[in-house]
Design a protein around this motif. Structure first.
Motif, PDB file in Angstrom:
ATOM      1  N   ALA A  40       0.769  -1.183  -0.135  1.00 46.95           N
ATOM      2  CA  ALA A  40       0.007  -0.015  -0.152  1.00 46.95           C
ATOM      3  C   ALA A  40       0.835   1.069   0.043  1.00 46.95           C
ATOM      4  N   GLY A  41       2.311   1.191  -0.079  1.00 47.10           N
ATOM      5  CA  GLY A  41       3.105   2.185   0.102  1.00 47.10           C
ATOM      6  C   GLY A  41       3.160   2.833   1.463  1.00 47.10           C
ATOM      7  N   GLU A  42       2.778   2.321   2.473  1.00 43.25           N
ATOM      8  CA  GLU A  42       2.751   2.998   3.849  1.00 43.25           C
ATOM      9  C   GLU A  42       3.878   2.858   4.377  1.00 43.25           C
ATOM     10  N   ILE A  43       4.842   1.900   4.022  1.00 41.25           N
ATOM     11  CA  ILE A  43       6.400   1.703   4.614  1.00 41.25           C
ATOM     12  C   ILE A  43       7.319   1.497   3.384  1.00 41.25           C
ATOM     13  N   LEU A  44       8.671   1.602   3.914  1.00 38.86           N
ATOM     14  CA  LEU A  44       9.489   1.470   2.976  1.00 38.86           C
ATOM     15  C   LEU A  44       9.985   0.130   2.995  1.00 38.86           C
ATOM     16  N   PRO A  45      10.698  -0.397   2.015  1.00 40.00           N
ATOM     17  CA  PRO A  45      11.292  -1.762   2.276  1.00 40.00           C
ATOM     18  C   PRO A  45      12.171  -1.748   3.349  1.00 40.00           C
ATOM     19  N   LEU A  46      12.404  -2.860   3.972  1.00 36.70           N
ATOM     20  CA  LEU A  46      13.119  -2.807   5.297  1.00 36.70           C
ATOM     21  C   LEU A  46      14.649  -2.850   4.587  1.00 36.70           C
ATOM     22  N   ALA A  47      14.814  -3.535   3.555  1.00 39.80           N
ATOM     23  CA  ALA A  47      16.321  -3.530   2.959  1.00 39.80           C
ATOM     24  C   ALA A  47      16.750  -2.229   2.823  1.00 39.80           C
ATOM     25  N   SER A  48      16.009  -1.480   2.285  1.00 39.53           N
ATOM     26  CA  SER A  48      16.510  -0.026   1.775  1.00 39.53           C
ATOM     27  C   SER A  48      16.738   0.829   3.089  1.00 39.53           C
ATOM     28  N   VAL A  49      15.920   0.621   4.068  1.00 33.63           N
ATOM     29  CA  VAL A  49      15.959   1.370   5.209  1.00 33.63           C
ATOM     30  C   VAL A  49      17.217   0.569   6.116  1.00 33.63           C
ATOM     31  N   LEU A  50      17.492  -0.414   6.099  1.00 38.09           N
ATOM     32  CA  LEU A  50      18.838  -1.217   6.709  1.00 38.09           C
ATOM     33  C   LEU A  50      20.050  -0.553   5.895  1.00 38.09           C
ATOM     34  N   GLU A  51      20.013  -0.462   4.670  1.00 42.36           N
ATOM     35  CA  GLU A  51      21.062  -0.168   3.924  1.00 42.36           C
ATOM     36  C   GLU A  51      21.523   1.456   4.363  1.00 42.36           C
ATOM     37  N   ARG A  52      20.505   2.297   4.651  1.00 40.34           N
ATOM     38  CA  ARG A  52      20.774   3.685   5.003  1.00 40.34           C
ATOM     39  C   ARG A  52      21.437   3.961   6.433  1.00 40.34           C
ATOM     40  N   VAL A  53      20.671   2.843   7.291  1.00 41.02           N
ATOM     41  CA  VAL A  53      21.043   2.954   8.790  1.00 41.02           C
ATOM     42  C   VAL A  53      22.294   2.350   8.801  1.00 41.02           C
ATOM     43  N   GLU A  54      22.835   1.429   8.027  1.00 44.73           N
ATOM     44  CA  GLU A  54      24.190   0.793   8.160  1.00 44.73           C
ATOM     45  C   GLU A  54      25.285   1.787   7.612  1.00 44.73           C
ATOM     46  N   ARG A  55      24.948   2.568   6.940  1.00 43.28           N
ATOM     47  CA  ARG A  55      25.650   3.635   6.042  1.00 43.28           C
ATOM     48  C   ARG A  55      25.984   4.610   6.931  1.00 43.28           C
ATOM     49  N   GLU A  56      25.021   5.122   7.683  1.00 43.36           N
ATOM     50  CA  GLU A  56      25.201   6.169   8.477  1.00 43.36           C
ATOM     51  C   GLU A  56      25.332   6.254  10.109  1.00 43.36           C
ATOM     52  N   HIS A  57      25.190   4.849  10.464  1.00 45.34           N
ATOM     53  CA  HIS A  57      25.338   4.572  11.897  1.00 45.34           C
ATOM     54  C   HIS A  57      26.219   3.196  11.744  1.00 45.34           C
ATOM     55  N   HIS A  58      27.469   3.238  12.269  1.00 48.40           N
ATOM     56  CA  HIS A  58      28.294   1.947  11.939  1.00 48.40           C
ATOM     57  C   HIS A  58      28.156   1.220  13.237  1.00 48.40           C
ATOM     58  N   GLY A  59      27.996   0.058  12.871  1.00 49.46           N
ATOM     59  CA  GLY A  59      27.635  -1.188  13.981  1.00 49.46           C
ATOM     60  C   GLY A  59      26.878  -2.420  13.193  1.00 49.46           C
ATOM     61  N   GLU A  60      26.522  -3.247  13.885  1.00 48.36           N
ATOM     62  CA  GLU A  60      25.907  -4.323  13.498  1.00 48.36           C
ATOM     63  C   GLU A  60      24.376  -4.391  13.880  1.00 48.36           C
ATOM     64  N   VAL A  61      23.594  -4.848  12.799  1.00 54.57           N
ATOM     65  CA  VAL A  61      22.111  -4.564  13.260  1.00 54.57           C
ATOM     66  C   VAL A  61      21.648  -6.099  13.823  1.00 54.57           C
ATOM     67  N   LEU A  62      21.160  -6.074  14.999  1.00 49.30           N
ATOM     68  CA  LEU A  62      20.881  -7.083  15.757  1.00 49.30           C
ATOM     69  C   LEU A  62      19.470  -7.498  15.692  1.00 49.30           C
ATOM     70  N   GLU A  63      18.468  -6.591  15.558  1.00 48.33           N
ATOM     71  CA  GLU A  63      17.059  -6.825  15.897  1.00 48.33           C
ATOM     72  C   GLU A  63      16.313  -5.775  15.280  1.00 48.33           C
ATOM     73  N   VAL A  64      15.313  -5.858  14.577  1.00 49.65           N
ATOM     74  CA  VAL A  64      14.455  -4.897  13.888  1.00 49.65           C
ATOM     75  C   VAL A  64      13.216  -5.386  14.457  1.00 49.65           C
ATOM     76  N   GLU A  65      12.143  -4.461  14.566  1.00 47.89           N
ATOM     77  CA  GLU A  65      10.784  -4.510  14.948  1.00 47.89           C
ATOM     78  C   GLU A  65       9.924  -3.443  14.085  1.00 47.89           C
TER      79      GLU A  65
END
Length: 111
Positions: A40-65
């Motif tokens: 429905a276009g209400e949310i962005l794909p998680l993959a694109s959000v994680l790509e941006r987060v990992e680029r801007e905030h160095h570290g390892e993603v542990l969990e996503v809700e």
């Protein structure tokens, strides 16, 4: 992609793992709710959000809700920082905007 420790799986969208609390899931499957919100276009794909987060905030993603609070979809992302601390990032799932960062001290005692 690094393995993520999460609670549920969003299938068929090329994304990682997400979770919705049962109270918000309204008896339906969590991944179906997320799939519909994405379609429905209400949310962005998680993959694109994680790509941006990992680029801007160095570290390892542990969990996503994925949560819906007051009508607003949010990704809550826990990251392990390089110093051993944990950051919790709240991201607007609609546009990927960072809403807040909450941190816990690591080995060096700073966020």
């Amino acid at each position: 992609m690094r393995p993520l420790r999460c609670l549920g799986l969003l299938l068929g969208l090329g994304c990682a793992l997400i979770w919705l609390p049962p109270a918000q899931a309204d008896g339906r499957q969590d991944h179906e709710i997320a799939r519909r919100a994405l379609a429905a276009g209400e949310i962005l794909p998680l993959a694109s959000v994680l790509e941006r987060v990992e680029r801007e905030h160095h570290g390892e993603v542990l969990e996503v809700e994925l949560e819906r609070d007051d009508g607003q979809w949010r990704y809550e992302i826990k990251m392990l920082r390089r110093d051993g601390g944990i950051n919790k990032l709240l991201v607007d799932a609609r546009d990927g905007r960072l809403l807040a960062i909450k941190g816990r001290h690591g080995r060096k005692g700073r966020d």
